[in-house]
Design a protein around this motif. Structure first.
Motif, PDB file in Angstrom:
ATOM      1  N   ALA A 133       0.814  -1.210   0.000  1.00  0.00           N
ATOM      2  CA  ALA A 133       0.000   0.000   0.000  1.00  0.00           C
ATOM      3  C   ALA A 133       0.852   1.267   0.000  1.00  0.00           C
ATOM      4  N   VAL A 134       0.254   2.314  -0.519  1.00  0.00           N
ATOM      5  CA  VAL A 134       0.828   3.656  -0.470  1.00  0.00           C
ATOM      6  C   VAL A 134      -0.109   4.512   0.372  1.00  0.00           C
ATOM      7  N   ARG A 135       0.465   5.414   1.148  1.00  0.00           N
ATOM      8  CA  ARG A 135      -0.373   6.324   1.931  1.00  0.00           C
ATOM      9  C   ARG A 135      -0.278   7.750   1.384  1.00  0.00           C
ATOM     10  N   GLU A 136      -1.369   8.447   1.495  1.00  0.00           N
ATOM     11  CA  GLU A 136      -1.404   9.878   1.201  1.00  0.00           C
ATOM     12  C   GLU A 136      -1.837  10.600   2.471  1.00  0.00           C
ATOM     13  N   TYR A 137      -1.004  11.521   2.940  1.00  0.00           N
ATOM     14  CA  TYR A 137      -1.353  12.364   4.083  1.00  0.00           C
ATOM     15  C   TYR A 137      -1.739  13.741   3.551  1.00  0.00           C
ATOM     16  N   TYR A 138      -2.941  14.178   3.896  1.00  0.00           N
ATOM     17  CA  TYR A 138      -3.454  15.462   3.399  1.00  0.00           C
ATOM     18  C   TYR A 138      -3.154  16.520   4.460  1.00  0.00           C
ATOM     19  N   LEU A 139      -2.184  17.367   4.146  1.00  0.00           N
ATOM     20  CA  LEU A 139      -1.623  18.278   5.138  1.00  0.00           C
ATOM     21  C   LEU A 139      -2.199  19.686   5.065  1.00  0.00           C
ATOM     22  N   ALA A 140      -3.151  19.902   4.168  1.00  0.00           N
ATOM     23  CA  ALA A 140      -3.820  21.202   4.077  1.00  0.00           C
ATOM     24  C   ALA A 140      -5.262  20.957   3.692  1.00  0.00           C
ATOM     25  N   ASP A 141      -6.153  21.749   4.247  1.00  0.00           N
ATOM     26  CA  ASP A 141      -7.579  21.623   3.958  1.00  0.00           C
ATOM     27  C   ASP A 141      -7.888  22.368   2.661  1.00  0.00           C
ATOM     28  N   PRO A 142      -8.365  21.643   1.615  1.00  0.00           N
ATOM     29  CA  PRO A 142      -8.654  22.331   0.348  1.00  0.00           C
ATOM     30  C   PRO A 142      -9.701  23.421   0.481  1.00  0.00           C
ATOM     31  N   ALA A 143     -10.574  23.291   1.493  1.00  0.00           N
ATOM     32  CA  ALA A 143     -11.589  24.323   1.695  1.00  0.00           C
ATOM     33  C   ALA A 143     -10.957  25.640   2.142  1.00  0.00           C
ATOM     34  N   GLU A 144      -9.759  25.559   2.735  1.00  0.00           N
ATOM     35  CA  GLU A 144      -9.086  26.765   3.225  1.00  0.00           C
ATOM     36  C   GLU A 144      -8.063  27.301   2.232  1.00  0.00           C
ATOM     37  N   VAL A 145      -7.330  26.420   1.580  1.00  0.00           N
ATOM     38  CA  VAL A 145      -6.233  26.877   0.714  1.00  0.00           C
ATOM     39  C   VAL A 145      -6.572  26.808  -0.771  1.00  0.00           C
ATOM     40  N   GLY A 146      -7.654  26.119  -1.128  1.00  0.00           N
ATOM     41  CA  GLY A 146      -7.964  25.932  -2.537  1.00  0.00           C
ATOM     42  C   GLY A 146      -7.299  24.674  -3.072  1.00  0.00           C
ATOM     43  N   GLU A 147      -7.939  24.062  -4.052  1.00  0.00           N
ATOM     44  CA  GLU A 147      -7.460  22.782  -4.575  1.00  0.00           C
ATOM     45  C   GLU A 147      -6.035  22.874  -5.118  1.00  0.00           C
ATOM     46  N   ASP A 148      -5.707  23.979  -5.786  1.00  0.00           N
ATOM     47  CA  ASP A 148      -4.386  24.099  -6.412  1.00  0.00           C
ATOM     48  C   ASP A 148      -3.265  24.259  -5.393  1.00  0.00           C
ATOM     49  N   GLU A 149      -3.611  24.577  -4.148  1.00  0.00           N
ATOM     50  CA  GLU A 149      -2.599  24.745  -3.103  1.00  0.00           C
ATOM     51  C   GLU A 149      -2.626  23.620  -2.075  1.00  0.00           C
ATOM     52  N   MET A 150      -3.305  22.560  -2.400  1.00  0.00           N
ATOM     53  CA  MET A 150      -3.333  21.417  -1.486  1.00  0.00           C
ATOM     54  C   MET A 150      -1.922  20.847  -1.310  1.00  0.00           C
ATOM     55  N   LEU A 151      -1.596  20.500  -0.079  1.00  0.00           N
ATOM     56  CA  LEU A 151      -0.308  19.875   0.222  1.00  0.00           C
ATOM     57  C   LEU A 151      -0.564  18.419   0.602  1.00  0.00           C
ATOM     58  N   THR A 152      -0.018  17.515  -0.189  1.00  0.00           N
ATOM     59  CA  THR A 152      -0.202  16.084   0.037  1.00  0.00           C
ATOM     60  C   THR A 152       1.160  15.420   0.143  1.00  0.00           C
ATOM     61  N   ARG A 153       1.301  14.572   1.132  1.00  0.00           N
ATOM     62  CA  ARG A 153       2.534  13.789   1.284  1.00  0.00           C
ATOM     63  C   ARG A 153       2.231  12.347   0.886  1.00  0.00           C
ATOM     64  N   VAL A 154       2.927  11.861  -0.129  1.00  0.00           N
ATOM     65  CA  VAL A 154       2.767  10.486  -0.609  1.00  0.00           C
ATOM     66  C   VAL A 154       3.930   9.674  -0.062  1.00  0.00           C
ATOM     67  N   VAL A 155       3.630   8.583   0.678  1.00  0.00           N
ATOM     68  CA  VAL A 155       4.701   7.816   1.321  1.00  0.00           C
ATOM     69  C   VAL A 155       4.538   6.329   1.052  1.00  0.00           C
ATOM     70  N   HIS A 156       5.685   5.647   1.082  1.00  0.00           N
ATOM     71  CA  HIS A 156       5.713   4.192   0.880  1.00  0.00           C
ATOM     72  C   HIS A 156       6.682   3.605   1.896  1.00  0.00           C
ATOM     73  N   LEU A 157       6.316   2.484   2.505  1.00  0.00           N
ATOM     74  CA  LEU A 157       7.144   1.833   3.512  1.00  0.00           C
ATOM     75  C   LEU A 157       8.472   1.385   2.907  1.00  0.00           C
ATOM     76  N   VAL A 158       9.566   1.625   3.644  1.00  0.00           N
ATOM     77  CA  VAL A 158      10.908   1.255   3.179  1.00  0.00           C
ATOM     78  C   VAL A 158      11.657   0.583   4.328  1.00  0.00           C
ATOM     79  N   PRO A 159      12.786  -0.081   4.056  1.00  0.00           N
ATOM     80  CA  PRO A 159      13.588  -0.669   5.133  1.00  0.00           C
ATOM     81  C   PRO A 159      14.047   0.394   6.130  1.00  0.00           C
TER      82      PRO A 159
END
Length: 278
Positions: free
Chosen positions: A242-268
């Protein structure tokens, strides 16, 4: 005296209805417009002039991009016609808005792809989350995930939980066919949760993750995935699970184009970007 039935060959009927023979055969298979008679010896299909109104109706609905399933309901249960057409109209409007958004994103795609997105290592602890599992067709995942996030946040508000806490989604690395995914909102350590919702509260296991931070519309997130997966491939780390996405900004506050998303994958545990494992 009863007037004799006038039989129309499939070619004659197709010309009169301004449809193709291929379309008529398809509508027959789908049970929308069945020939009035089929010759048992030759298999030739025959229609009557009375069926032209139905053929014209189907043709107009298809030109409006109404689905076959909706047309079937409209024809077989006319009392639901208005309800079904309203739902189809809403669907078509959503798809048109999505298409318009995609056209707009094309203008920014070149610059976005050219952006150097660094890969960082994150140590994420175990977290309790108010969780929701769902499934969706791969091509509809973005919309389904947004709906699931809204549902889990609404549930969190009803439980009195902090809805400004990080929201996380867990998705398969490979998208194909029907996919299972989950979304949740983190629960602050020690925060009480009604035991009646125990089945919705899970512990999302922590670990060491490689991640890319991306600012932009969700439709452009594949750019972040590419940067992350390419780095892991170069470093000899298999991309699986699996891959995780962490949504670090609320699109309702910053707008869709300024959304901050962290995409992470488990590693050793000893992973470092740029270091090829033996």
């Amino acid at each position: 005296m009863t007037e004799p039935v006038r039989w129309m060959s499939i070619g004659e009927f197709a010309r009169a209805a301004r449809l193709t023979i291929k379309a008529l055969r398809y509508y027959d298979r789908e049970g929308l417009l069945v020939p009035a008679r089929v010759d048992p010896g030759t298999g030739y299909r025959f229609y009557t002039p009375a069926q032209l109104a139905t053929a014209l109706r189907i043709g107009l609905l298809r030109r409006a991009d109404v689905s076959i399933a909706a047309i079937r309901v409209i024809l077989h249960d006319p009392t639901r016609g208005s309800e079904v057409l309203a739902a189809e109209r809403a669907r078509i409007e959503r798809e048109a808005a999505r298409a318009a958004r995609s056209f707009a994103l094309v203008d920014t795609l070149g610059a976005t792809v050219a952006t150097d997105l660094p890969v960082a290592v994150h140590r994420i602890p175990d977290r309790r989350v108010l969780w929701r599992e769902a499934t969706a067709a791969a091509e509809a995942l973005e919309h389904a995930a947004a709906e699931a996030i809204e549902a889990v946040l609404a549930r969190a508000r009803r439980l009195g939980l902090d809805t400004t806490a990080p929201v996380v989604g867990r998705y398969p690395a490979a998208l194909d066919g029907e996919v299972s995914f989950g979304v949740g909102v983190e629960i602050a350590p020690g925060a009480p949760v009604d035991t009646g919702t125990g089945s919705e509260v899970v512990t999302l296991p922590g670990g060491v993750f490689a991640g890319v931070d991306f600012t932009g519309a969700p439709a452009l997130l594949p750019v972040a995935y590419h940067a992350l997966f390419a780095r892991l491939a170069d470093d000899g780390v298999p991309v699986e699970g699996a891959v995780r996405e962490y949504y670090l900004a609320d699109p309702a506050e910053v707008g869709e184009d300024e959304m901050l998303t962290r995409v992470v994958h488990l590693v050793p545990d000893d992973y470092r970007p740029g270091w090829v494992r033996s």
